[in-house]
Design a protein around this motif. Structure first.
Motif, PDB file in Angstrom:
ATOM      1  N   MET A  12       0.822  -1.209   0.000  1.00  0.00           N
ATOM      2  CA  MET A  12       0.000   0.000   0.000  1.00  0.00           C
ATOM      3  C   MET A  12       0.857   1.260   0.000  1.00  0.00           C
ATOM      4  SD  MET A  12      -2.955   0.770  -0.162  1.00  0.00           S
ATOM      5  CE  MET A  12      -3.150  -0.998   0.113  1.00  0.00           C
ATOM      6  N   PHE A  72      -7.887  -2.620  -2.904  1.00  0.00           N
ATOM      7  CA  PHE A  72      -8.676  -3.737  -2.352  1.00  0.00           C
ATOM      8  C   PHE A  72      -7.994  -4.295  -1.104  1.00  0.00           C
ATOM      9  CE2 PHE A  72      -9.999  -3.307  -6.683  1.00  0.00           C
ATOM     10  CZ  PHE A  72     -11.341  -3.710  -6.714  1.00  0.00           C
ATOM     11  N   CYS A  77      -8.385  -3.955   2.205  1.00  0.00           N
ATOM     12  CA  CYS A  77      -9.072  -4.316   3.454  1.00  0.00           C
ATOM     13  C   CYS A  77     -10.266  -5.227   3.153  1.00  0.00           C
ATOM     14  CB  CYS A  77      -9.579  -3.059   4.162  1.00  0.00           C
ATOM     15  SG  CYS A  77      -8.286  -1.836   4.469  1.00  0.00           S
ATOM     16  N   VAL A 107     -13.895  -3.991   1.712  1.00  0.00           N
ATOM     17  CA  VAL A 107     -14.200  -4.300   0.313  1.00  0.00           C
ATOM     18  C   VAL A 107     -15.538  -5.043   0.245  1.00  0.00           C
ATOM     19  CG1 VAL A 107     -13.490  -5.647  -1.706  1.00  0.00           C
ATOM     20  CG2 VAL A 107     -11.784  -4.314  -0.426  1.00  0.00           C
ATOM     21  N   PRO A 123     -13.321   2.689  -3.222  1.00  0.00           N
ATOM     22  CA  PRO A 123     -12.767   3.745  -2.368  1.00  0.00           C
ATOM     23  C   PRO A 123     -13.067   5.115  -2.980  1.00  0.00           C
ATOM     24  CG  PRO A 123     -11.136   2.028  -2.795  1.00  0.00           C
ATOM     25  CD  PRO A 123     -12.294   1.757  -3.713  1.00  0.00           C
ATOM     26  N   ARG A 164     -10.692   5.519   3.211  1.00  0.00           N
ATOM     27  CA  ARG A 164     -11.293   5.828   1.905  1.00  0.00           C
ATOM     28  C   ARG A 164     -12.466   4.938   1.509  1.00  0.00           C
ATOM     29  NH1 ARG A 164      -7.749   9.973  -0.215  1.00  0.00           N
ATOM     30  NH2 ARG A 164      -6.773  10.639   1.728  1.00  0.00           N
ATOM     31  N   CYS A 165     -12.737   3.900   2.313  1.00  0.00           N
ATOM     32  CA  CYS A 165     -13.891   3.045   2.010  1.00  0.00           C
ATOM     33  C   CYS A 165     -14.940   3.187   3.111  1.00  0.00           C
ATOM     34  CB  CYS A 165     -13.474   1.575   1.940  1.00  0.00           C
ATOM     35  SG  CYS A 165     -12.446   1.209   0.520  1.00  0.00           S
ATOM     36  N   ALA A 173      -4.025   0.726   7.571  1.00  0.00           N
ATOM     37  CA  ALA A 173      -3.820   0.281   6.185  1.00  0.00           C
ATOM     38  C   ALA A 173      -4.062   1.426   5.213  1.00  0.00           C
ATOM     39  CB  ALA A 173      -4.753  -0.884   5.861  1.00  0.00           C
ATOM     40  N   CYS A 174      -5.003   2.298   5.544  1.00  0.00           N
ATOM     41  CA  CYS A 174      -5.372   3.375   4.625  1.00  0.00           C
ATOM     42  C   CYS A 174      -4.486   4.612   4.781  1.00  0.00           C
ATOM     43  CB  CYS A 174      -6.844   3.743   4.824  1.00  0.00           C
ATOM     44  SG  CYS A 174      -7.621   4.342   3.317  1.00  0.00           S
ATOM     45  N   TRP A 200      -2.396   6.422   1.925  1.00  0.00           N
ATOM     46  CA  TRP A 200      -3.109   7.252   0.936  1.00  0.00           C
ATOM     47  C   TRP A 200      -3.249   8.668   1.459  1.00  0.00           C
ATOM     48  CZ3 TRP A 200      -2.974   5.042  -3.499  1.00  0.00           C
ATOM     49  CH2 TRP A 200      -3.181   3.679  -3.649  1.00  0.00           C
TER      50      TRP A 200
HETATM   51  S1  SF4 Z   1      -9.922   1.512   3.389  1.00  0.00           S
HETATM   52 FE1  SF4 Z   1      -8.164   2.355   2.283  1.00  0.00          FE
HETATM   53  S2  SF4 Z   1      -6.582   0.748   2.369  1.00  0.00           S
HETATM   54 FE2  SF4 Z   1      -8.564  -0.213   2.866  1.00  0.00          FE
HETATM   55  S3  SF4 Z   1      -9.365  -0.989   0.887  1.00  0.00           S
HETATM   56 FE3  SF4 Z   1     -10.215   1.076   1.212  1.00  0.00          FE
HETATM   57  S4  SF4 Z   1      -8.785   2.447   0.152  1.00  0.00           S
HETATM   58 FE4  SF4 Z   1      -7.726   0.495   0.437  1.00  0.00          FE
END
Ligand code: SF4
Length: 237
Positions: free
Chosen positions: A1, A22, A24, A28, A51, A124-125, A139-140, A143
């Motif tokens: 990531m 994709f 997480c 997802v 996302p 982002r999700c 994890a995010c 970004w």
């Molecule tokens: S929350 Fe962030 S790191 Fe997790 S799948 Fe969505 S965009 Fe990717």
């Protein structure tokens, strides 16, 4: 990531790359299930179900940091705070502040543009119950860090919508600015203000969630005060 986010050369690149993430499994599955099942009122619409990237110009002096997209808002329309009640409140305030060209944000192609302002989320999700896990937040984070890095030359103020966003800012200070976050961490509150040398000022604002706006905990006047202050600190007319 980290590598994928770091490879993004500019915001357009970053927006494209994050839309294809994709990482997480729980998120997802949730974003796709919401997009498949849909809410009755939107049954005839195709949900984005991916996302949700940031919104606003690359030379923004003000950033608005939210928690995560809403299941039937950003996750439906593909644009942050678009198509839900939180967005109605936020964009009306940005329009009053002269930071948005229109007071509503209903669809990705509705003509909305922002001035001097970039909006993005710590995650982002869309998460179930609007609650990402600590692992999903971490994890995010790359970004978010890359997005801040890309607007760093002009960024002067960050408005954190809620305690989750406020907490997400401290790792950005370390990762992007090489700054050791203060200890103990300044406490989140509406109107809270933290600043450090050569880094963006941080302003706290209650989240524009229905829970806050319907109950009067966050009023339009309170939002106006925050954005007036943000503009002052950022040197935006
Ligand atoms: S929350 Fe962030 S790191 Fe997790 S799948 Fe969505 S965009 Fe990717």
């Amino acid at each position: 990531m980290v590598a994928r986010a770091d490879r993004a050369a500019d915001l357009a690149d970053l927006d494209g790359a994050v839309s294809d993430c994709f990482a997480c499994p729980r998120l997802v599955a949730w974003r796709e299930e919401v997009a498949r099942v849909r809410r009755a009122a939107f049954r005839d619409q195709d949900y984005w179900g991916r996302p949700v990237p940031g919104l606003g110009p690359p030379d923004a002096r003000i950033a608005i940091l939210g928690l995560a997209p809403a299941a039937h808002g950003g996750n439906r329309t593909g644009r942050i705070f678009t198509g839900d009640r939180s967005g109605d409140v936020l964009f009306a305030a940005l329009h009053r502040a002269g930071l948005a060209n229109q007071p509503t944000s209903v669809a990705a192609d509705d003509g909305l543009t922002l001035r001097d302002t970039r909006i993005f989320a710590a995650v982002r999700c869309a998460p179930p119950d609007n609650k990402p896990t600590p692992a999903e937040r971490d994890a995010c984070a790359p970004w978010l860090h890359r997005e801040v890095e890309l607007i760093r030359p002009t960024l002067r103020v960050v408005v954190a919508l809620g305690a989750f966003a406020w907490a997400a800012w401290w790792p950005v200070l370390r990762q992007v600015y090489g700054w050791r976050p203060p200890t103990p961490r300044p406490v989140f509150g509406h109107g809270a203000h933290w600043s450090g040398e050569s880094v963006p000022a941080l302003l706290g604002c209650y989240h524009v969630s229905q829970q806050n706006t319907f109950t009067g905990r966050l009023t339009p006047a309170m939002l106006d005060d925050v954005f007036t202050r943000a503009k002052d600190l950022a040197g935006v007319d």
